[in-house]
Design a protein around this motif. Structure first.
Motif, short mmCIF file in Angstrom:
data_model
loop_
_atom_site.label_atom_id
_atom_site.label_comp_id
_atom_site.label_asym_id
_atom_site.label_seq_id
_atom_site.Cartn_x
_atom_site.Cartn_y
_atom_site.Cartn_z
N GLN A 1 0.81 -1.21 0.00
CA GLN A 1 0.00 0.00 0.00
C GLN A 1 0.86 1.27 0.00
OE1 GLN A 1 -2.68 -0.31 3.33
NE2 GLN A 1 -4.28 -1.21 2.07
N ILE A 2 0.32 2.30 -0.61
CA ILE A 2 0.98 3.60 -0.60
C ILE A 2 0.05 4.62 0.04
CG2 ILE A 2 2.26 3.07 -2.72
CD1 ILE A 2 0.32 5.03 -4.15
N LYS A 3 0.62 5.75 0.39
CA LYS A 3 -0.16 6.83 0.99
C LYS A 3 -0.09 8.06 0.08
CE LYS A 3 1.28 8.73 4.87
NZ LYS A 3 1.54 8.89 6.31
N VAL A 4 -1.24 8.53 -0.34
CA VAL A 4 -1.31 9.71 -1.21
C VAL A 4 -1.93 10.85 -0.42
CG1 VAL A 4 -2.34 10.70 -3.28
CG2 VAL A 4 -1.54 8.33 -3.30
N THR A 5 -1.27 11.98 -0.41
CA THR A 5 -1.80 13.17 0.28
C THR A 5 -2.14 14.22 -0.76
OG1 THR A 5 -0.41 12.70 2.20
CG2 THR A 5 -1.33 14.91 2.01
N MET A 6 -3.35 14.71 -0.70
CA MET A 6 -3.76 15.74 -1.66
C MET A 6 -4.30 16.97 -0.92
SD MET A 6 -7.21 13.88 -3.23
CE MET A 6 -7.57 15.24 -4.32
N HIS B 1 -12.90 1.67 -4.76
CA HIS B 1 -11.46 1.62 -5.05
C HIS B 1 -10.66 0.88 -3.97
CE1 HIS B 1 -12.15 4.37 -8.36
NE2 HIS B 1 -12.81 5.19 -7.53
N ASP B 2 -11.36 0.36 -2.95
CA ASP B 2 -10.71 -0.41 -1.89
C ASP B 2 -9.58 0.38 -1.23
OD1 ASP B 2 -10.26 -2.51 -0.18
OD2 ASP B 2 -8.99 -3.62 -1.58
N VAL B 3 -9.92 1.57 -0.74
CA VAL B 3 -8.93 2.43 -0.09
C VAL B 3 -9.51 2.96 1.22
CG1 VAL B 3 -7.89 3.17 -2.26
CG2 VAL B 3 -9.80 4.48 -1.30
N LYS B 4 -8.64 3.59 1.99
CA LYS B 4 -9.07 4.30 3.19
C LYS B 4 -8.80 5.78 2.97
CE LYS B 4 -8.32 0.61 6.56
NZ LYS B 4 -7.58 0.21 7.79
N ILE B 5 -9.75 6.61 3.34
CA ILE B 5 -9.60 8.06 3.16
C ILE B 5 -9.71 8.71 4.53
CG2 ILE B 5 -10.59 10.14 2.13
CD1 ILE B 5 -11.59 8.37 -0.17
N ARG B 6 -8.72 9.51 4.87
CA ARG B 6 -8.71 10.18 6.17
C ARG B 6 -8.70 11.69 5.98
NH1 ARG B 6 -5.04 11.80 10.12
NH2 ARG B 6 -3.25 11.24 8.83
N PHE B 7 -9.63 12.34 6.66
CA PHE B 7 -9.70 13.80 6.63
C PHE B 7 -8.89 14.34 7.81
CE2 PHE B 7 -13.20 12.52 4.05
CZ PHE B 7 -13.31 13.49 3.07
N PRO B 8 -8.42 15.60 7.74
CA PRO B 8 -7.55 16.14 8.79
C PRO B 8 -8.24 16.24 10.15
CG PRO B 8 -8.24 17.86 7.28
CD PRO B 8 -8.66 16.57 6.66
N GLY B 9 -7.45 15.92 11.18
CA GLY B 9 -7.94 16.08 12.54
C GLY B 9 -7.52 17.44 13.08
N LYS B 10 -7.68 17.59 14.40
CA LYS B 10 -7.38 18.89 15.00
C LYS B 10 -5.91 19.26 14.88
CE LYS B 10 -11.13 18.70 18.40
NZ LYS B 10 -11.47 18.70 19.86
N LYS B 11 -5.02 18.24 14.94
CA LYS B 11 -3.58 18.52 14.92
C LYS B 11 -2.98 18.44 13.51
CE LYS B 11 -2.89 16.84 19.64
NZ LYS B 11 -2.16 15.89 20.51
N VAL C 1 -2.73 19.27 9.22
CA VAL C 1 -2.87 20.40 8.30
C VAL C 1 -4.31 20.41 7.80
CG1 VAL C 1 -2.05 21.44 6.15
CG2 VAL C 1 -0.46 20.17 7.60
N LYS C 2 -4.97 21.55 7.83
CA LYS C 2 -6.41 21.62 7.64
C LYS C 2 -6.88 21.29 6.23
CE LYS C 2 -7.01 22.76 11.90
NZ LYS C 2 -7.52 21.72 12.81
N ASP C 3 -6.00 21.38 5.24
CA ASP C 3 -6.46 21.14 3.86
C ASP C 3 -5.85 19.87 3.26
OD1 ASP C 3 -3.89 22.02 3.67
OD2 ASP C 3 -4.27 23.57 2.16
N GLN C 4 -5.41 18.93 4.12
CA GLN C 4 -4.76 17.71 3.64
C GLN C 4 -5.69 16.49 3.79
OE1 GLN C 4 -1.24 17.65 2.45
NE2 GLN C 4 -1.94 19.76 2.25
N ILE C 5 -5.97 15.83 2.68
CA ILE C 5 -6.73 14.57 2.70
C ILE C 5 -5.75 13.44 2.38
CG2 ILE C 5 -8.51 13.19 1.55
CD1 ILE C 5 -10.07 15.70 1.03
N THR C 6 -5.77 12.38 3.18
CA THR C 6 -4.84 11.26 2.99
C THR C 6 -5.60 10.04 2.48
OG1 THR C 6 -3.48 12.07 4.83
CG2 THR C 6 -3.12 9.80 4.12
N ILE C 7 -5.04 9.41 1.45
CA ILE C 7 -5.62 8.21 0.86
C ILE C 7 -4.61 7.07 0.99
CG2 ILE C 7 -6.65 7.17 -1.20
CD1 ILE C 7 -7.00 10.07 -2.26
N VAL C 8 -5.06 5.93 1.54
CA VAL C 8 -4.17 4.78 1.72
C VAL C 8 -4.76 3.58 0.98
CG1 VAL C 8 -3.11 3.20 3.37
CG2 VAL C 8 -3.42 5.61 3.98
N GLY C 9 -3.91 2.94 0.15
CA GLY C 9 -4.36 1.75 -0.60
C GLY C 9 -3.30 1.35 -1.59
N GLY C 10 -3.62 0.40 -2.45
CA GLY C 10 -2.71 0.02 -3.52
C GLY C 10 -2.47 1.22 -4.42
#
Length: 361
Positions: A279-284, A309-319, A321-330
């Motif tokens: 798996q890789i991690k993509v930050t957009m 797409h069989d991935v996990k998507i994480r939105f930013p938490g309190k700590k 960066v506010k505009d960073q979405i992280t995607i984890v998957g193949g």
């Protein structure tokens, strides 16, 4: 007794099933030391003790006990196994045996011989005579639940009818590996041959392989509510066991089935593990004003992207960066999910919002 020599305490151990208390006497220190040692020994015995219940007609309980319980006491003294017979005023028929697996074989044999002798005496109305060979203990392979699953069918099958025997099979979740056959010596031997034939058939048809997998991958292999592992089991006609708290090696997965099916299931599990490992991690970077549209009502949109797409998507938490979405998957899946999110953002960005002031006439 070794404990008495070590601690200086006097210990009275019950000699039969009528007494149940161990009495320790001495000064406070001696009693405490002796009690601690006794508890250690009892705990060790509890861990290594197997329990088996054998159904015995209520009318035969007294014959099993013997005058003053002598028959039962003799069996317990000779084998070291605890044998419990329900009280006379109880409707229960099951006789319970507790002890080491190796000792249980002899105890079960002795109990069943006693029962068979009593039954023969009732039928023939003759004085009690010693008999032997009426019971044949059979050992089922340890850890092979396939044998235990198939053998219970024998209790009401042709084996019982043809051989005129009673077959007691331990429950599937039991630690016991002893199957007890009751009947005449010739009938027991015939039934034993039938059971051994089943065992040989299963040994040829089924085999067990073990694969090492890091426990962190288990949730993905099992899937939500066991959907993924159930699909693997159904598709390849195998059984898959994960380690529990009793297993020393917590990274061992066991697969049972035919060789071809077990290897195919192993490959399916390995593919899931490989996919996780690669798996890789993509930050957009996305303007937070688009988050609501990406998430959708009750998370429907983002869940659809994750499932497709069989991935996990994480939105930013309190700590974060506010505009960073992280995607984890193949790699391929993560990039496809990124494109899906980007399409939502682009579509929303093409909308024009215009403020119009309305003046009262």
């Amino acid at each position: 007794m070794e404990i008495m020599r070590e601690t200086g305490a006097h210990i009275h151990v019950p000699s039969g099933n009528k007494e149940t208390e161990i009495v320790v006497t001495g000064n406070q220190q001696q009693v405490d030391l002796a009690t601690a040692r006794i508890n250690e020994i009892l705990e060790d015995k509890r861990k290594n003790t197997t329990t088996i219940a054998v159904v015995v007609k209520k009318s035969l309980h007294q014959a099993l006990l013997g005058p003053g319980g002598d028959n039962l006491e003799e069996i317990m003294d000779r084998t070291g196994v605890s044998v419990e017979v329900p009280p006379a005023d109880s409707s229960m028929e099951a006789v319970t045996l507790r002890g080491q697996p190796t000792q249980l074989v002899q105890a079960l044999t002795d109990v069943c011989i006693q029962i068979q002798t009593a039954e023969d005496n009732l039928k023939n109305h003759t004085p009690p005579q010693e008999t032997s060979g009426t019971v044949s203990p059979v050992l089922a392979p340890q850890d092979d639940q396939q044998v235990k699953e198939k053998l219970p069918v024998c209790e009401n099958s042709k084996i019982r009818e043809e051989t005129k025997t009673i077959i007691h099979v331990p429950p599937q979740n039991s630690k016991s590996d002893v199957i007890v056959i009751t009947g005449t010596k010739a009938d027991c031997e015939a039934a034993q041959h039938c059971l051994m034939a089943i065992e040989e058939e299963l040994a040829l048809k089924y085999f067990k392989l073990t694969m090492t997998v890091e426990p962190r991958h288990f949730p993905k292999i099992i899937g939500y509510k066991g959907v993924v592992i159930k699909k693997i089991c159904d598709e390849h006609n195998v059984r898959v066991r994960f380690p529990d708290e009793r297993n020393i090696e917590q990274d061992q997965i066991t697969i049972i089935g035919t060789e071809k099916q077990a290897l195919a299931a192993q490959n399916a599990i390995q593919a899931i593990v490989n996919k996780q490992t690669e798996q890789i991690k993509v930050t957009m970077t996305v303007d937070p004003k688009h988050f609501a549209r990406i998430i959708g009502n009750k998370g429907v949109v983002v869940k659809s992207i994750c499932d497709e797409h069989d991935v996990k998507i994480r939105f930013p938490g309190k700590k974060d960066v506010k505009d960073q979405i992280t995607i984890v998957g193949g790699e391929e899946q993560a990039l496809a999910a990124q494109n899906a999110i980007q399409a939502i953002v682009s579509k929303q960005g093409s909308h024009i919002t215009k403020d119009i002031s309305l003046q009262a006439p």
